[in-house]
Design a protein around this motif. Structure first.
Motif, PDB file in Angstrom:
ATOM      1  N   ILE A 244       0.764  -1.003   0.267  1.00  0.00           N
ATOM      2  CA  ILE A 244       0.077   0.673  -0.275  1.00  0.00           C
ATOM      3  C   ILE A 244       0.759   0.986   0.490  1.00  0.00           C
ATOM      4  CG2 ILE A 244      -1.140   1.854   1.561  1.00  0.00           C
ATOM      5  CD1 ILE A 244      -2.706  -1.395   2.496  1.00  0.00           C
ATOM      6  N   VAL A 245       2.188   1.339   0.894  1.00  0.00           N
ATOM      7  CA  VAL A 245       2.913   2.143   1.087  1.00  0.00           C
ATOM      8  C   VAL A 245       3.141   3.397  -0.050  1.00  0.00           C
ATOM      9  CG1 VAL A 245       4.855   3.424   2.071  1.00  0.00           C
ATOM     10  CG2 VAL A 245       3.519   1.769   3.807  1.00  0.00           C
ATOM     11  N   PRO A 246       3.792   2.348  -1.006  1.00  0.00           N
ATOM     12  CA  PRO A 246       4.334   2.727  -2.184  1.00  0.00           C
ATOM     13  C   PRO A 246       3.466   2.724  -3.587  1.00  0.00           C
ATOM     14  CG  PRO A 246       5.411   0.533  -2.209  1.00  0.00           C
ATOM     15  CD  PRO A 246       4.681   0.889  -0.973  1.00  0.00           C
ATOM     16  N   ARG A 247       2.487   2.909  -3.190  1.00  0.00           N
ATOM     17  CA  ARG A 247       1.633   2.329  -4.451  1.00  0.00           C
ATOM     18  C   ARG A 247       0.527   4.203  -4.335  1.00  0.00           C
ATOM     19  NH1 ARG A 247      -2.469  -2.775  -6.136  1.00  0.00           N
ATOM     20  NH2 ARG A 247      -3.083  -0.733  -7.215  1.00  0.00           N
ATOM     21  N   THR A 248       0.498   3.998  -2.851  1.00  0.00           N
ATOM     22  CA  THR A 248      -0.500   5.327  -2.107  1.00  0.00           C
ATOM     23  C   THR A 248       0.477   6.729  -2.967  1.00  0.00           C
ATOM     24  OG1 THR A 248      -0.845   4.263  -0.634  1.00  0.00           O
ATOM     25  CG2 THR A 248      -1.157   6.681  -0.815  1.00  0.00           C
TER      26      THR A 248
ATOM     27  N   LEU B 181     -10.681   6.901 -10.827  1.00  0.00           N
ATOM     28  CA  LEU B 181     -11.721   6.315  -9.706  1.00  0.00           C
ATOM     29  C   LEU B 181     -11.048   4.548  -9.499  1.00  0.00           C
ATOM     30  CD1 LEU B 181     -15.421   7.556  -9.027  1.00  0.00           C
ATOM     31  CD2 LEU B 181     -12.955   8.261  -7.807  1.00  0.00           C
ATOM     32  N   ARG B 182     -10.800   3.890 -10.374  1.00  0.00           N
ATOM     33  CA  ARG B 182     -10.340   2.322 -10.391  1.00  0.00           C
ATOM     34  C   ARG B 182      -9.549   2.483  -9.964  1.00  0.00           C
ATOM     35  NH1 ARG B 182     -10.426  -1.527 -14.071  1.00  0.00           N
ATOM     36  NH2 ARG B 182      -9.119  -3.351 -14.386  1.00  0.00           N
TER      37      ARG B 182
ATOM     38  N   PHE C  81      -7.779   1.408  -2.136  1.00  0.00           N
ATOM     39  CA  PHE C  81      -8.991   1.658  -0.681  1.00  0.00           C
ATOM     40  C   PHE C  81      -9.217   0.069  -0.421  1.00  0.00           C
ATOM     41  CE2 PHE C  81      -9.600   5.852  -0.940  1.00  0.00           C
ATOM     42  CZ  PHE C  81      -9.901   6.689   0.195  1.00  0.00           C
ATOM     43  N   PHE C  82      -9.872  -1.059  -1.949  1.00  0.00           N
ATOM     44  CA  PHE C  82      -9.960  -2.154  -1.141  1.00  0.00           C
ATOM     45  C   PHE C  82      -8.373  -3.509  -0.431  1.00  0.00           C
ATOM     46  CE2 PHE C  82      -9.002  -6.742  -2.861  1.00  0.00           C
ATOM     47  CZ  PHE C  82     -10.088  -7.304  -2.425  1.00  0.00           C
ATOM     48  N   HIS C  83      -7.081  -2.328  -0.746  1.00  0.00           N
ATOM     49  CA  HIS C  83      -6.302  -2.601  -0.076  1.00  0.00           C
ATOM     50  C   HIS C  83      -6.217  -1.958   1.261  1.00  0.00           C
ATOM     51  CE1 HIS C  83      -4.346  -4.287  -3.949  1.00  0.00           C
ATOM     52  NE2 HIS C  83      -4.058  -5.131  -3.011  1.00  0.00           N
ATOM     53  N   VAL C  84      -6.241  -1.242   1.398  1.00  0.00           N
ATOM     54  CA  VAL C  84      -6.392  -0.154   2.942  1.00  0.00           C
ATOM     55  C   VAL C  84      -7.591  -1.265   3.714  1.00  0.00           C
ATOM     56  CG1 VAL C  84      -6.570   1.798   4.098  1.00  0.00           C
ATOM     57  CG2 VAL C  84      -5.658   1.922   1.822  1.00  0.00           C
TER      58      VAL C  84
ATOM     59  N   GLY D 206     -15.079  -4.083   5.912  1.00  0.00           N
ATOM     60  CA  GLY D 206     -16.251  -5.493   4.544  1.00  0.00           C
ATOM     61  C   GLY D 206     -16.613  -3.852   3.595  1.00  0.00           C
ATOM     62  N   GLY D 207     -17.299  -3.631   4.242  1.00  0.00           N
ATOM     63  CA  GLY D 207     -18.169  -2.790   3.240  1.00  0.00           C
ATOM     64  C   GLY D 207     -17.723  -1.446   2.461  1.00  0.00           C
ATOM     65  N   THR D 208     -16.103  -1.090   2.983  1.00  0.00           N
ATOM     66  CA  THR D 208     -15.509  -0.590   1.841  1.00  0.00           C
ATOM     67  C   THR D 208     -15.048  -0.976   0.932  1.00  0.00           C
ATOM     68  OG1 THR D 208     -14.344   1.002   3.998  1.00  0.00           O
ATOM     69  CG2 THR D 208     -13.827   0.854   2.269  1.00  0.00           C
ATOM     70  N   ALA D 209     -14.316  -2.611   1.214  1.00  0.00           N
ATOM     71  CA  ALA D 209     -13.596  -3.518   0.211  1.00  0.00           C
ATOM     72  C   ALA D 209     -14.608  -3.911  -0.961  1.00  0.00           C
ATOM     73  CB  ALA D 209     -13.249  -4.681   0.981  1.00  0.00           C
ATOM     74  N   VAL D 210     -15.865  -4.074  -0.342  1.00  0.00           N
ATOM     75  CA  VAL D 210     -16.764  -4.712  -1.120  1.00  0.00           C
ATOM     76  C   VAL D 210     -17.142  -3.589  -2.563  1.00  0.00           C
ATOM     77  CG1 VAL D 210     -19.550  -5.337  -2.170  1.00  0.00           C
ATOM     78  CG2 VAL D 210     -17.976  -6.156  -0.273  1.00  0.00           C
ATOM     79  N   VAL D 211     -17.400  -2.196  -2.163  1.00  0.00           N
ATOM     80  CA  VAL D 211     -17.541  -1.188  -2.954  1.00  0.00           C
ATOM     81  C   VAL D 211     -16.270  -0.049  -3.422  1.00  0.00           C
ATOM     82  CG1 VAL D 211     -18.009   1.297  -3.120  1.00  0.00           C
ATOM     83  CG2 VAL D 211     -19.237   0.328  -1.537  1.00  0.00           C
ATOM     84  N   ALA D 212     -14.997  -0.571  -3.124  1.00  0.00           N
ATOM     85  CA  ALA D 212     -13.886  -0.587  -3.277  1.00  0.00           C
ATOM     86  C   ALA D 212     -13.697  -1.129  -5.002  1.00  0.00           C
ATOM     87  CB  ALA D 212     -12.750  -0.299  -2.863  1.00  0.00           C
ATOM     88  N   ILE D 213     -13.467  -2.604  -4.907  1.00  0.00           N
ATOM     89  CA  ILE D 213     -13.536  -3.594  -5.588  1.00  0.00           C
ATOM     90  C   ILE D 213     -14.979  -3.381  -6.898  1.00  0.00           C
ATOM     91  CG2 ILE D 213     -14.953  -5.708  -4.421  1.00  0.00           C
ATOM     92  CD1 ILE D 213     -11.468  -5.412  -6.154  1.00  0.00           C
ATOM     93  N   ALA D 214     -15.727  -2.832  -6.613  1.00  0.00           N
ATOM     94  CA  ALA D 214     -16.263  -2.448  -7.116  1.00  0.00           C
ATOM     95  C   ALA D 214     -15.956  -1.810  -8.167  1.00  0.00           C
ATOM     96  CB  ALA D 214     -17.870  -2.148  -6.720  1.00  0.00           C
ATOM     97  N   LEU D 215     -15.468  -0.641  -7.583  1.00  0.00           N
ATOM     98  CA  LEU D 215     -15.519   0.023  -8.148  1.00  0.00           C
ATOM     99  C   LEU D 215     -13.865   0.232  -9.218  1.00  0.00           C
ATOM    100  CD1 LEU D 215     -14.963   3.462  -5.996  1.00  0.00           C
ATOM    101  CD2 LEU D 215     -16.853   3.091  -8.349  1.00  0.00           C
ATOM    102  N   SER D 216     -12.965  -0.926  -8.651  1.00  0.00           N
ATOM    103  CA  SER D 216     -11.656  -1.064  -9.194  1.00  0.00           C
ATOM    104  C   SER D 216     -12.888  -2.388 -10.802  1.00  0.00           C
ATOM    105  CB  SER D 216     -11.343  -1.680  -8.575  1.00  0.00           C
ATOM    106  OG  SER D 216     -11.306  -2.833  -8.513  1.00  0.00           O
ATOM    107  N   LEU D 217     -13.480  -2.518 -10.756  1.00  0.00           N
ATOM    108  CA  LEU D 217     -13.980  -3.986 -11.483  1.00  0.00           C
ATOM    109  C   LEU D 217     -14.606  -2.674 -13.221  1.00  0.00           C
ATOM    110  CD1 LEU D 217     -15.007  -6.995  -9.905  1.00  0.00           C
ATOM    111  CD2 LEU D 217     -12.584  -6.498 -11.134  1.00  0.00           C
ATOM    112  N   MET D 218     -15.395  -1.415 -12.216  1.00  0.00           N
ATOM    113  CA  MET D 218     -16.428  -1.571 -13.155  1.00  0.00           C
ATOM    114  C   MET D 218     -16.088  -0.326 -13.873  1.00  0.00           C
ATOM    115  SD  MET D 218     -19.467  -1.363 -10.998  1.00  0.00           S
ATOM    116  CE  MET D 218     -20.856  -0.338 -11.680  1.00  0.00           C
TER     117      MET D 218
END
Length: 519
Positions: free
Chosen positions: A106-110, A171-172, A178-181, A458-470
């Motif tokens: 996460i740190v270098p990607r941020t 946002l992707r 945010f999924f990793h966070v 967990g809710g944040t992870a679901v929303v974040a993975i949806a953003l990264s896929l869509m």
């Protein structure tokens, strides 16, 4: 070989990685996406035994039953810590490695993501028509108009001499980050629950009470930062337990509903309140939740010793031997009996029916015709005062106890005791009487401060993975030269070229439209 060739200096051998090189290689391997996925898979795989093998913190009675039925298998399970999967050393190792991998990822990607956000879109190429998506039209479009229209479509825009560059879809990467966070947040929440939370198991018989203290638990597993003063000071009394069963059809005997009526005091000074405890509807007192996880029968017995004194009287929780019929095994101990201590092995039949061979069995899990079979009566030293730990569901070894032959055990298929009946022991050493039936429940009380943060993560992870896929990363370039407008576009996400084609057509239409058409 000539002398000159012998004297020619040889090239030095390549040096090894060295300690620093190996550390760098190990860190890069640990923080790679492949390693993170492998560790995540191992964490999920390691959770499987926690669902298949009974856990000491949740089902201690099943663990004890497994030791009786298959002690060799139980010893191997214990050796690999499969009875306490989520507290095992190997599960903690995978957990900590995954934590370190996520932090290192996460740190270098941020940092890279923040640099990308500050960077403007690149200048438009000289020939946009060479891009995968392109279009050309004539019109009096200016750079300012093109930039304004692209901004209205939520593009980040940069302009130059006769060109406009626009980019969209950041946002992707936001969702990916945010999924990793969020995964890291879940791990932190679980760790916080392990440090500051606790779990306890307790069996409560109808009519008895429970106070949330360490001494009241049958099994208590605190976090490393939990003390006796950390427990919420609530208490309750189990007034009644009602279990309803299917009485007809193919599913006869299947449980329909559990309902435990509690009298709850949220604090020592608070008045009692009624609460119906059900499966998946825990009692919640300031974040401490008590779950109903099991039930069974506790027949009430009275043991009279050889001197005519009552040596024992009360309910005895029995271990379930057959879940379908609730046939249960019971052990009664009377260490205060005189002149010898007495012990009994019994079997409780909730709905006793005679069989063709003269024996009895339970035909239904509900309490319709309760009877008790006396399997064995013993006298001698029960070992309860020896100081050694002893299960309440086991008697002392047979070599230290003397087996007695009650009158009702004269045959191989003795008649069981109904409520109110008793059996005398030979030699006038005492008797045992079956006087009633109560029920018991097992509870798991848990306090987990990381529960709500884990849910939010967990809710944040679901929303974040949806953003990264869509969401797709895409760029649009516009070149304007003497009334001729060239538009080019490309997508930076693999596999999304077909979906971008329709969007690119709409973008060209907006750019080619008049000013009044795009407002």
């Amino acid at each position: 070989m000539s002398v000159q060739e012998l004297e020619k200096p040889r090239s030095p051998r390549p040096a090894g990685l060295g300690p620093v090189g190996w550390l760098r290689w190990g860190w890069r391997t640990l923080t790679s996406m492949r390693t993170a996925l492998i560790l995540l898979f191992l964490l999920a795989l390691g959770s499987v035994p926690g669902s298949v093998v009974p856990q000491r913190g949740v089902e201690p009675d099943k663990v004890a039953a497994l030791y009786e039925q298959n002690p060799t298998l139980a010893e191997w399970y214990d050796r690999f810590q499969l009875f306490e999967v989520f507290g095992s050393a190997w599960f903690a190792a995978v957990y900590l490695l995954l934590f370190a991998s996520l932090v290192g990822c996460i740190v270098p990607r941020t940092a890279t993501y923040l640099r990308e956000l500050r960077r403007k879109p690149p200048a438009a190429p000289k020939r946009p028509a060479r891009l995968p998506h392109s279009a050309t039209f004539d019109g009096e479009l200016t750079v300012e108009q093109a930039a304004r229209r692209l901004r209205r479509m939520r593009f980040r825009v940069a302009t130059g001499d006769g060109w406009v560059s626009a980019e969209k879809g950041y946002l992707r990467e936001t969702g990916n980050l945010f999924f990793h966070v969020a995964l890291l947040g879940i791990l932190v929440a679980i760790g916080a629950g392990s440090l500051f939370g606790y779990r306890g198991n307790v069996l409560v018989v109808e009519g008895d009470g429970f106070a949330n203290t360490v001494a009241a638990y049958d099994r208590f597993t605190p976090g490393s930062q939990v003390s006796a003063e950390s427990l919420e000071p609530f208490s309750f009394q189990l007034a009644d337990l009602k279990v309803s069963y299917q009485v007809t059809g193919d599913r006869k005997g299947q449980v329909l509903d559990y309902s435990a009526h509690l009298k709850v005091n949220d604090s020592p000074e608070a008045p009692a309140r009624d609460y119906q405890l059900k499966v998946n509807e825990p009692l919640d007192v300031d974040g401490t939740q008590s779950y109903l996880i099991g039930n069974g029968y506790a027949p009430v017995f009275r043991v009279t010793d050889g001197k005519g004194q009552v040596a024992f009287e009360g309910p005895v929780p029995c271990l379930i031997e057959d879940k379908n019929t609730m046939t249960s095994g019971c052990v009664v101990k009377a260490p205060d009996a005189q002149p010898e201590q007495l012990g009994f092995l019994l079997r409780f039949l909730p709905t006793s029916v005679p069989l063709t061979d003269g024996s009895h069995a339970s035909a239904f899990p509900g309490e319709l015709n309760p009877e008790v079979q006396v399997l064995g009566a013993f006298s001698g030293d029960l070992g309860v005062r020896s100081g050694r730990p002893q299960s309440v569901y086991e008697l002392a070894p047979p070599e230290v106890m003397k087996k007695l032959n009650p009158l009702l055990m004269a045959s191989d298929t003795p008649k069981p005791l109904a409520v109110g009946q008793s059996v005398d022991l030979p030699g006038g050493v005492g008797k045992i009487e079956f006087i009633g039936v109560k029920e018991w429940i097992t509870l798991q009380t848990a306090y987990d401060p990381g529960r709500v943060p884990a849910l939010a993560a967990g809710g944040t992870a679901v929303v974040a993975i949806a953003l990264s896929l869509m969401i797709r990363r895409r760029r649009v370039f516009v070149r304007i030269d003497a009334g001729k407008v060239e538009v080019g576009g490309l997508t930076r996400t693999e596999g999304s070229a077909a979906a971008f084609a329709e969007e690119f057509t709409d973008i060209v239409k907006v750019l080619a439209a008049g000013e009044k058409d795009v407002r």
